[in-house]
Every structure is written in C-alpha cells, then in structure tokens.
Write an enzyme that holds these catalytic residues in place. Structure first.
Site, PDB file in Angstrom:
ATOM      1  N   THR A 132       0.428  -1.056   0.303  1.00 21.08           N
ATOM      2  CA  THR A 132       0.016   0.140  -0.352  1.00 21.08           C
ATOM      3  C   THR A 132       0.878   1.413   0.014  1.00 21.08           C
ATOM      4  OG1 THR A 132      -1.824  -0.903   1.003  1.00 21.08           O
ATOM      5  CG2 THR A 132      -1.680   1.479   1.034  1.00 21.08           C
ATOM      6  N   ASP A 181       2.052  -6.922  -4.038  1.00 19.79           N
ATOM      7  CA  ASP A 181       1.109  -7.009  -3.414  1.00 19.79           C
ATOM      8  C   ASP A 181       1.887  -8.050  -2.635  1.00 19.79           C
ATOM      9  OD1 ASP A 181      -2.278  -6.756  -2.713  1.00 19.79           O
ATOM     10  OD2 ASP A 181      -1.177  -8.160  -1.594  1.00 19.79           O
ATOM     11  N   SER A 182       2.186  -7.814  -1.213  1.00 18.78           N
ATOM     12  CA  SER A 182       2.019  -8.455   0.038  1.00 18.78           C
ATOM     13  C   SER A 182       1.873 -10.445  -0.448  1.00 18.78           C
ATOM     14  CB  SER A 182       2.812  -7.958   1.080  1.00 18.78           C
ATOM     15  OG  SER A 182       1.477  -7.975   1.761  1.00 18.78           O
ATOM     16  N   ASP A 216       0.162  -6.588   4.846  1.00 21.56           N
ATOM     17  CA  ASP A 216      -0.791  -8.494   5.032  1.00 21.56           C
ATOM     18  C   ASP A 216       0.424  -9.373   5.701  1.00 21.56           C
ATOM     19  OD1 ASP A 216      -2.561  -6.660   4.192  1.00 21.56           O
ATOM     20  OD2 ASP A 216      -2.875  -7.465   2.495  1.00 21.56           O
ATOM     21  N   GLN A 258      -3.495 -20.343  19.018  1.00 23.36           N
ATOM     22  CA  GLN A 258      -4.578 -20.283  18.605  1.00 23.36           C
ATOM     23  C   GLN A 258      -4.735 -18.760  19.427  1.00 23.36           C
ATOM     24  OE1 GLN A 258      -8.905 -20.834  18.192  1.00 23.36           O
ATOM     25  NE2 GLN A 258      -7.559 -22.984  17.150  1.00 23.36           N
ATOM     26  N   CYS A 259      -4.487 -18.337  20.425  1.00 23.12           N
ATOM     27  CA  CYS A 259      -3.988 -16.772  21.515  1.00 23.12           C
ATOM     28  C   CYS A 259      -3.200 -15.848  21.045  1.00 23.12           C
ATOM     29  CB  CYS A 259      -4.020 -17.620  23.075  1.00 23.12           C
ATOM     30  SG  CYS A 259      -5.262 -18.355  23.890  1.00 23.12           S
TER      31      CYS A 259
HETATM   32  N1  ASP Z   1      -2.681  -5.784   0.469  1.00 30.29           N
HETATM   33  C1  ASP Z   1      -1.567  -4.789   1.260  1.00 30.29           C
HETATM   34  C2  ASP Z   1       0.056  -5.684   0.753  1.00 30.29           C
HETATM   35  O1  ASP Z   1      -0.137  -6.462   1.212  1.00 30.29           O
HETATM   36  C3  ASP Z   1      -1.676  -4.200   2.358  1.00 30.29           C
HETATM   37  C4  ASP Z   1      -0.448  -3.328   2.598  1.00 30.29           C
HETATM   38  O2  ASP Z   1       0.181  -3.549   2.028  1.00 30.29           O
HETATM   39  O3  ASP Z   1      -1.147  -2.592   4.067  1.00 30.29           O
HETATM   40  O4  ASP Z   1       0.645  -5.654  -0.215  1.00 30.29           O
END
Ligand code: ASP
Length: 344
Positions: free
Chosen positions: A17, A61-62, A94, A281-282
C-alpha cells in the site's frame, strides 16, 4: 546515537500500500515506482544519509510474496551487505510479519539493521502513515553507537514502535497501529525521542560472517482447531501428499480435543515421519504441554511445543528447518531452540 551523511542505507521496495495510487479506470489501488514515493516524501533528502534504492520489478502486493521472494530480498542484502550500514524493506503489511520472520531465520550472524515498514494508507494521501513510517525506519536503520548498529536485527517499524520481526503479528486491518508483539517488548518506542530498549535488543557476540540460508521446504500446513472439527477434514489435511510438518493451532495453553480418532491421526502422522508443532491460537501467552489432560495427550503422542511463537514465525521456521536440516531429529531440536529470538 549518531549517524552521518556518509551513512549508506539501501531501501528495498517490494510493493504494498505504501506505494499505491488510486487508479480511476479500475477504481482500485495500483502500484507506483519508488521515484514517486520519493517525490511524495521530500524530507528524505533532509535526512542527510546516502540513500540508495532497489525496486522489485514488478512491485508486488504482499499476498503474492512467497519463499522465492524472501530469497530475492535476502540475496539483495547479501550482495550489498558490505556496502551499506542498514537496510529498509518497504513491504505490504498483509504478509510483512511472515517475510520478517523468514528473513530473521535466513540471515545468520546479522550485524546490521534490516527494518521492514509499509503503511495502511498510500503515500500519496494527505493522511498517510507511510511518510512517518518510512522516515523513522531509515533513521533506525542508520542509528549507531560507537560505530556499531544500534539494532542489528530484522525488525518491523510501524506506528511509533519497533518490534522484532519474528515476534510480530498483523492484528488490525483498520488502525495505523496495525502490528503487535504480544510476547516480547518493543525494541524501540518513538515519541518526542527515539528510545531504544537496548536490554531487549540482540547484539551478535563477536564478528562472524553473514551466512544466508536459502532453502525452504513448503510441505507444511496449519490446522486451526475449532469445536466440532470434522474428522474428514482433519484426515484430508494430515494425508496431504508430501506433507512433512503440520502446525496445529490449539486452544489456550496448547490444548486439543482428546477424541480417540484425533489423537490416533496425529500419532500415525508422527509414526510415518511427520512433525507436529503445537502453536496456540491465542494472541499472547505460551503453549505449556502437560498442564491439562487435553495437552498431555499431545505431549505423549510426540507433538513438539511451539511455546510462545507467533503463527507467522512458526510456519516460516518450520519451512526453513525442513529445508535446511536433513534429519527429523534436528528439525525437532531446533524447533525447541531460539534461532533468532523468536521464542522465550
Ligand atoms: N494488500 C497490501 C499488501 O499487503 C496491504 C498493505 O500494504 O497494507 O501488499
């Protein structure tokens, strides 16, 4: 703390982002190149460091980042290790905690900062969090005391907090304060001052050459338990072709159902050479196998405790160890040892 205009810092821009703009045609966010980011943050020039950048082509995008991408990031660091004092990786939020965890295991004997950052709002927007995140991440990557890096670790810097990468989890898709390190204190806190918590930062003992581990085995799976979990589903996961390591995300301090069929499935997988890794999972706290009957049975079956590891660190550590160690007993041994500060 001192950094000089000579301090060379390499910025590795992978995507996310932080470098997105709104595309009117498709009405979605699309990536821009690093020069655009540069233009949106003119303060970069005022930092006084020698900033160089490498941009992934195409930027990602990650959600699309995988072990191959971790290797690319690590190789860029390896090739440039002697020429730079610190590295900043711009990355989507992400999967940032996965990449930071993976790199912490790959970069053995790391003596320079590798700081991941990104943003919740694109850098082109007035209210962006990206500008501050980027500027401070660079300052941290350049920070030194008596000529040595102040934070020679793989970290995440986000919203005024520097945390160890393999202790960090993304917990908010909404707030600027998107990351959390539930089981380990922040390595630095940023307010009026940049305060480093030196006693919690890991400093390498002696000078050892950087060693980069590039082998991952992705024959792993995560099985999140829930009340009413169906036998067919568990069997399908455990019998996945080629599966070598299974993480079970258990309840509370590492508890799981004591159904006969469930324990028998786990035992059978272990008997056939598989590894089962128990991660809670906590959000915070630790697995303590044997505390309750519902975890004692796992212990007796040969399940390995993940203690207070994050889910992100557990899956990357398992892939790393399965890729690196030839013998199952070594994978089990190293799962129980802190390799890069990921468990207490
Ligand atoms: N979808 C984006 C990513 O992880 C979200 C971000 O960067 O916050 O590449």
């Amino acid at each position: 703390m001192k950094s000089s205009s000579e301090t060379p810092i390499l910025i590795i821009y992978t995507g996310g982002t932080i470098g997105m703009v709104h595309d009117l045609k498709t009405n979605s966010l699309v990536p821009i190149d690093f020069n655009h980011i540069n233009r949106h943050v003119p303060e970069l020039g005022k930092l006084g460091f020698n900033l160089q950048s490498v941009t992934f082509d195409p930027v990602m995008d990650s959600s699309n980042i995988d072990p191959g991408t971790w290797i690319r990031m690590a190789e860029i660091i390896e090739e440039n290790y002697n020429d730079y004092d610190g590295f900043v990786i711009l990355h989507g939020t992400d999967t940032m905690a996965y990449s930071a965890s993976a790199l912490s295991f790959m970069l053995e004997n790391l003596a320079k900062p590798v700081i991941f950052t990104g943003s919740q709002l694109p850098i082109g927007l007035l209210r962006t969090d990206g500008r501050e995140n980027l500027l401070t991440a660079i300052e941290i990557a350049a920070a030194k005391k008596k000529g040595a890096a102040l934070v020679p670790e793989v970290c995440i810097y986000f919203d005024n907090e520097l945390t160890r990468g393999n202790r960090t989890t993304k917990y908010s898709a909404e707030h600027f304060d998107a990351f959390n390190s539930p089981n380990y204190p922040p390595l630095a806190e940023v307010g009026l001052h940049l305060r480093y918590n030196s006693e919690d930062i890991h400093y390498p003992a002696g000078k050892k050459k950087l060693r980069v581990h590039k082998d991952f085995d992705t024959n792993v799976a995560i099985l999140k338990l829930f009340p009413g979990i169906n036998r067919n589903f568990v069997e399908a996961v455990i019998n996945t072709t080629g599966l070598k390591g299974l993480i079970i995300e258990t309840f509370g301090s590492g508890n799981a159902p004591t159904y006969k069929w469930f324990i028998a499935e786990l035992k059978n997988f272990i008997r056939k050479g598989g590894i089962i890794y128990n991660v809670t999972q906590c959000h915070g706290g630790s697995v303590e196998m044997g505390l309750y009957e519902t975890s004692r049975q796992l212990l007796a079956a040969g399940v390995v405790s993940g203690r207070d590891i994050t889910s992100e660190a557990s899956v990357t550590k398992l892939m790393h160890l399965l890729g690196t160690c030839r013998k199952k007993e070594n994978v089990i041994k190293y799962l129980g040892i802190s390799l890069a500060g990921e468990i207490s």
